[in-house]
Design a protein around this motif. Structure first.
Motif, PDB file in Angstrom:
ATOM      1  N   LEU A   1      13.028   3.420  61.727  1.00  0.00           N
ATOM      2  CA  LEU A   1      13.443   4.826  61.653  1.00  0.00           C
ATOM      3  C   LEU A   1      13.779   5.379  63.038  1.00  0.00           C
ATOM      4  CD1 LEU A   1      10.886   6.040  58.974  1.00  0.00           C
ATOM      5  CD2 LEU A   1      13.376   5.936  58.695  1.00  0.00           C
ATOM      6  N   SER A   2      12.972   5.033  64.015  1.00  0.00           N
ATOM      7  CA  SER A   2      13.226   5.474  65.391  1.00  0.00           C
ATOM      8  C   SER A   2      14.526   4.879  65.923  1.00  0.00           C
ATOM      9  CB  SER A   2      12.049   5.078  66.282  1.00  0.00           C
ATOM     10  OG  SER A   2      12.288   5.426  67.617  1.00  0.00           O
TER      11      SER A   2
ATOM     12  N   ARG B   1      17.046   3.944  64.159  1.00  0.00           N
ATOM     13  CA  ARG B   1      18.126   4.611  63.441  1.00  0.00           C
ATOM     14  C   ARG B   1      18.482   5.925  64.122  1.00  0.00           C
ATOM     15  NH1 ARG B   1      17.298   8.652  60.366  1.00  0.00           N
ATOM     16  NH2 ARG B   1      19.018   9.486  59.187  1.00  0.00           N
ATOM     17  N   MET B   2      17.471   6.684  64.491  1.00  0.00           N
ATOM     18  CA  MET B   2      17.719   7.963  65.168  1.00  0.00           C
ATOM     19  C   MET B   2      18.400   7.747  66.518  1.00  0.00           C
ATOM     20  SD  MET B   2      14.274  10.047  64.033  1.00  0.00           S
ATOM     21  CE  MET B   2      14.428  11.172  65.373  1.00  0.00           C
ATOM     22  N   ASP B   3      17.944   6.731  67.272  1.00  0.00           N
ATOM     23  CA  ASP B   3      18.564   6.421  68.565  1.00  0.00           C
ATOM     24  C   ASP B   3      20.016   6.004  68.381  1.00  0.00           C
ATOM     25  OD1 ASP B   3      16.133   6.964  69.776  1.00  0.00           O
ATOM     26  OD2 ASP B   3      15.598   4.837  70.027  1.00  0.00           O
TER      27      ASP B   3
ATOM     28  N   GLU C   1      22.023   6.756  65.863  1.00  0.00           N
ATOM     29  CA  GLU C   1      22.818   7.911  65.437  1.00  0.00           C
ATOM     30  C   GLU C   1      23.084   8.866  66.598  1.00  0.00           C
ATOM     31  OE1 GLU C   1      21.131   9.686  61.937  1.00  0.00           O
ATOM     32  OE2 GLU C   1      21.835   8.029  60.667  1.00  0.00           O
ATOM     33  N   ALA C   2      22.099   9.040  67.486  1.00  0.00           N
ATOM     34  CA  ALA C   2      22.293   9.902  68.652  1.00  0.00           C
ATOM     35  C   ALA C   2      23.390   9.358  69.560  1.00  0.00           C
ATOM     36  CB  ALA C   2      20.979  10.044  69.428  1.00  0.00           C
TER      37      ALA C   2
END
Length: 126
Positions: free
Chosen positions: A75-76, A78-80, A82-83
């Protein structure tokens, strides 16, 4: 000890193989992704994002287990990704691993595919 073979506690080690394609990186996971092995995947994921790879496909066909630490890592990442304008796709989840994603709702935030080939075919154009 070879990746995928049980350690002294009976856990299967995690092996991580990355291959760079023209349009993405494919990271193949084999064994168990848990609090003992998450660092084996953390480095390659962070490296892909840091190197500007905007598309990452995780080949989970040989992933036997994923606990909350592994899920939080994904999940982390994925966020990185996407950022940085990228995506992470998951392919080939077995029933046990897919169940973890269903129970936690993580299946709603990751693009899931039956196979790596299906994931590659559905990657958005750059």
């Amino acid at each position: 000890m070879h990746p995928g073979t049980p350690d002294s506690a009976g856990r299967r080690q995690l092996s991580v193989e990355t291959r760079r394609l023209e349009t993405c990186d494919v990271i193949r996971l084999k064994g168990e992704l848990d609090h003992h092995s998450a660092d084996e995947l953390r480095g390659p994921l962070e490296g892909c994002v840091a190197e500007g790879c905007r598309r990452i496909v995780l080949d989970c066909a040989a992933l036997e287990f994923c606990d909350s630490t592994g899920l939080n890592l994904l999940l982390s990442a994925r966020m990185d990704a996407e950022a940085a304008g990228g995506t992470i796709h998951l392919a080939g989840l077995n029933a046990a691993v897919a169940r973890v994603f269903q129970i936690t709702g993580a299946d709603a935030v990751f693009p899931l595919h039956e196979t790596v080939d299906a994931a590659l075919a559905e990657l958005p154009a750059e």
